[in-house]
Design a protein around this motif. Structure first.
Motif, PDB file in Angstrom:
ATOM      1  N   LYS A 237       4.552 -14.059  -4.026  1.00 39.69           N
ATOM      2  CA  LYS A 237       3.509 -13.124  -3.613  1.00 39.69           C
ATOM      3  C   LYS A 237       4.110 -11.852  -3.050  1.00 39.69           C
ATOM      4  O   LYS A 237       5.204 -11.876  -2.488  1.00 39.69           O
ATOM      5  N   GLN A 238       3.383 -10.765  -3.195  1.00 37.65           N
ATOM      6  CA  GLN A 238       3.707  -9.494  -2.565  1.00 37.65           C
ATOM      7  C   GLN A 238       2.404  -8.776  -2.245  1.00 37.65           C
ATOM      8  O   GLN A 238       1.408  -8.975  -2.942  1.00 37.65           O
ATOM      9  N   THR A 239       2.453  -7.933  -1.229  1.00 38.34           N
ATOM     10  CA  THR A 239       1.344  -7.038  -0.943  1.00 38.34           C
ATOM     11  C   THR A 239       1.875  -5.611  -1.034  1.00 38.34           C
ATOM     12  O   THR A 239       2.841  -5.272  -0.354  1.00 38.34           O
ATOM     13  N   TRP A 240       1.260  -4.831  -1.905  1.00 42.88           N
ATOM     14  CA  TRP A 240       1.661  -3.445  -2.107  1.00 42.88           C
ATOM     15  C   TRP A 240       0.734  -2.530  -1.337  1.00 42.88           C
ATOM     16  O   TRP A 240      -0.403  -2.885  -1.039  1.00 42.88           O
ATOM     17  N   SER A 241       1.214  -1.339  -1.033  1.00 47.76           N
ATOM     18  CA  SER A 241       0.385  -0.350  -0.351  1.00 47.76           C
ATOM     19  C   SER A 241       0.281   0.903  -1.201  1.00 47.76           C
ATOM     20  O   SER A 241       1.220   1.274  -1.917  1.00 47.76           O
ATOM     21  N   ARG A 242      -0.881   1.542  -1.122  1.00 47.66           N
ATOM     22  CA  ARG A 242      -1.120   2.752  -1.914  1.00 47.66           C
ATOM     23  C   ARG A 242      -0.251   3.886  -1.375  1.00 47.66           C
ATOM     24  O   ARG A 242      -0.160   4.088  -0.175  1.00 47.66           O
ATOM     25  N   VAL A 243       0.386   4.624  -2.291  1.00 51.87           N
ATOM     26  CA  VAL A 243       1.168   5.794  -1.933  1.00 51.87           C
ATOM     27  C   VAL A 243       0.225   6.985  -1.929  1.00 51.87           C
ATOM     28  O   VAL A 243      -0.497   7.215  -2.897  1.00 51.87           O
ATOM     29  N   LYS A 244       0.209   7.727  -0.826  1.00 56.73           N
ATOM     30  CA  LYS A 244      -0.719   8.862  -0.714  1.00 56.73           C
ATOM     31  C   LYS A 244      -0.023  10.162  -0.935  1.00 56.73           C
ATOM     32  O   LYS A 244       1.128  10.324  -0.735  1.00 56.73           O
TER      33      LYS A 244
END
Length: 130
Positions: A123-130
């Motif tokens: 599993k991984q959790t990605w974050s949106r790049v702004k």
């Protein structure tokens, strides 16, 4: 003047209709670190599904040129409704393709890749790049 207003109305419908149908998962996402490296992945339409390509790579916080840049990491993720997607995920560190699922929650994207009928998962959790 009437013709001009009609043209504006049609153009507005096309623009707003296109925005309304844009998938909220589209854009650039930052992966979690895997073996000390992480990446920025561009999520774009690929036919009726979504695919993610490695745009930039980072190791220890510094950008570097990875041989994986430009390769597809997220493969044919089909929307399932409610922010859920199913398809495949490629893990560069071991060069394996997993059955994948993604769940979108705001600016967080939870990914899960499994083999052996779901017995072995990562599993991984990605974050949106702004």
């Amino acid at each position: 003047m009437k013709l001009m207003l009609r043209a504006f109305g049609v153009a507005s419908c096309v623009v707003w209709g296109g925005l309304a149908s844009a998938d909220p998962i589209l854009g650039t996402w930052q992966t979690e670190a895997d073996d000390g490296a992480y990446a920025h992945v561009a999520m774009k339409p690929c036919g009726p599904a979504i695919c993610g390509t490695i745009e930039k790579s980072f190791k220890d916080g510094a950008a570097f040129t990875s041989p994986n840049q430009g390769k597809t990491l997220v493969i044919d993720m089909a929307p399932q409704g409610g922010g859920a997607y199913e398809g495949k995920v490629w893990r560069p560190s071991n060069n394996k393709i997993y059955l994948g699922k993604m769940t979108l929650n705001g600016d967080r994207l939870a990914l899960r890749g499994c083999v052996a009928g779901g017995l072995i998962c990562s599993k991984q959790t990605w974050s949106r790049v702004k």
